[in-house]
Design an enzyme around this catalytic site. Sequence first.
Site, PDB file in Angstrom:
ATOM      1  N   ASP A 146       0.872  -1.174   0.000  1.00  0.00           N
ATOM      2  CA  ASP A 146       0.000   0.000   0.000  1.00  0.00           C
ATOM      3  C   ASP A 146       0.911   1.227   0.000  1.00  0.00           C
ATOM      4  OD1 ASP A 146      -2.301   1.729   0.538  1.00  0.00           O
ATOM      5  OD2 ASP A 146      -1.458   1.868   2.552  1.00  0.00           O
ATOM      6  N   ASP A 183      -1.494  -0.835   6.102  1.00  0.00           N
ATOM      7  CA  ASP A 183      -1.680  -0.320   7.460  1.00  0.00           C
ATOM      8  C   ASP A 183      -3.102   0.126   7.759  1.00  0.00           C
ATOM      9  OD1 ASP A 183      -1.607   1.979   5.783  1.00  0.00           O
ATOM     10  OD2 ASP A 183      -1.146   3.214   7.539  1.00  0.00           O
ATOM     11  N   ASP A 205      -7.044  -1.577   3.565  1.00  0.00           N
ATOM     12  CA  ASP A 205      -6.134  -2.644   3.118  1.00  0.00           C
ATOM     13  C   ASP A 205      -6.556  -4.017   3.621  1.00  0.00           C
ATOM     14  OD1 ASP A 205      -4.400  -0.743   1.936  1.00  0.00           O
ATOM     15  OD2 ASP A 205      -3.501  -0.335   3.891  1.00  0.00           O
TER      16      ASP A 205
END
Length: 693
Positions: free
Chosen positions: A380, A579, A583
């Site tokens: 990410d 995080d 996600d």
Amino acid sequence: MAKDPVCGMYVDESTSHLKAVVRGRTYYFCAESCMEAFLAPEKELRKLKVMVAVSFALAIPTEIFSWVTFLPMDLNNYLLFALATPVQFVIGWRFYRGTWDALRNRSANMDVLIAMGTTAAWVYSTVVTFAGNLIPEAQRAVYFDASALIVALILLGKLFEEIARGKASDALRKLMDLQPKTAKVIRDGREVEVPVEQVEVGEVVVIRPGEKVPVDGIVLEGQSSVDESMVTGESMPVEKAPGAEVFGATGNKVGMLKVKATKVGSDSTLSQIIKLVEDAQMSRTPIQRLADKVASYFVPTVVAVSLLSFAVWFLVFRETFPFSLSIMVAVLIIACPCALGLATPIAIVVGTGKGAENGLLIKGGEYLERSMKLTTVVFDKTGTLTKGKPSVTDVVPIGQMDSKDVLRLAAGAEKGSEHPIGRAIVVKAEEGDIRIPELTGFEAVPGQGIRAKVEGHDILLGNRALISNGGLKVDAAEEPLKRLEQDGKTGMILAVDGKLAGIIAVADTLKDNSVAAVRALRKMGVKVVMLTGDNRRTADAIGRQLGLDSVIAEVFPGEKAQKIKDLQQKGEVVAMVGDGINDAPAIAQSDVGIAVGSGTDIAMEAGGIILIKDDLRDVVASIQLSRKTIGKVKQNLFWAFFYNVALIPVAAGVLAFAGIILNPILAGAAMGFSSVTVVGNTLLLRRFRPDMG
């Protein structure tokens, strides 16, 4: 109102008596059956913890008294029998049940091998203890310690698995808690507050500053900034005006909004995220344990050899029944998986312990096994590769004012601002020891910037629209603005007393070790991909800085999970590093979910590996540690079988004609030596050091 975590119905907290506290959180239920279904895994986990504690409380003294005796031999054997029998048949009953299930399905797994080996050791030891005259004197040895310790160690491994499984389900519960419980809806011309599940598509919802958006919808009236990091992962608040789309559970910042509900209940974005996480966790096929695979071939072979040995000595060579039985038992005991019981758990314990020392929390052996096989790592962007909050990257003067004065006046205008960009400007000034002037007038212009009065100067700070609406031309700022925007930065134009004074560029900057982590992964032969909800221009700029293999931009949470599936369908073994809540579906879908420790609890619980130190070099370390640990598991499995398999022919009596008989005492010694080899080999993992190249 609280949502039943099992059936999803809403329950009135003030009247419900069906509630339970699990891991410090209170849950409410609409029916007894829902509460029982919810608590069943917790009860099983508590039961397993008790069984592990009791098994070690009995197995450890059994091991000690097998080597150090304070009593006459007969009495010592009685003591060992009393300690080992509850472990064998009460605590170890699950292995007999598993054996029965396996045999009904015409297969052989670790349960069969454990039950067979430990039962052989217990039965032989019991005969020696209570009817020793049936066994030749030279072969009167007991193996209660082997049976008890194997059961205890393997139960410990199962406990680790159950704890990891419970953590995964917690992620779903926390996702459900994000949904606002009530919504303010306009009905019959007035505003009424209703439970969020009663909001219907087409109704108008009022959302005030500081409140969460209760449903997905389209803005009808008002302007505001909305924190959508839960959905997109993007740290910058998104400006909303009539016609803009908003998502349930995101946070309204400054202005009041009236929103037409378009998706409610199970159709909302948050509900879809929950479903994606749940489906990904449920659909994952468990990896077949290597020990089970070995056992499926080993068990039938050992049973056949032991029975054949008994038949040959008793029927062909006409030996006595006790002698023939001792030969059969020697074969079973030599095959007893004492070292096999240690081979995987001890490597996992040492490997995960070493991981914890290096800032890696690894939830179980399956994640180590998968990490070893990774071919692609997907990151990410926001909060993972980048710091997750805007920072000032450039101060570009225009005209007569120098960069220090540009920053000083901009910081004065943003003094007290709660907007992330404003805070970034103030922080930059403070870091440069610049005295920030007092603010005497302030007006926020939603979607454009701010107007302010600083030291008697009229200040405009914002985008092109703000400057143009203030009657100024932005031509002098266009060239530096475009250059900054090509690098993925957001440029804020500063005008002072009707003249352009400068540009302040803000961007979400890379974490200190992002470049080093990407370089090390690529050196290991692992592909590196970035997956983000951010715009293509910013994503490509970050990708160029890092030297990534590919960049996938402008994707929503459901699409993130699908992108992971697409990679898996191409044959890639994928790790997802993230995080945020957005996600979680992708982390759950991936073969190995890696959560950054500074992220949300939901991301961390959906992941199998957690990076405590928020250092992306630990992604590299986790893969290297996985390769080392699983390498040790395979070596251990070799040593667990080497001595035993090599001595099975001797135990079966093939050297009897040369006067060499392997009695059960020597069989037990071989078991012990293989265990020592396994432990010694595993402890070499303590030398592990990450190699960043």
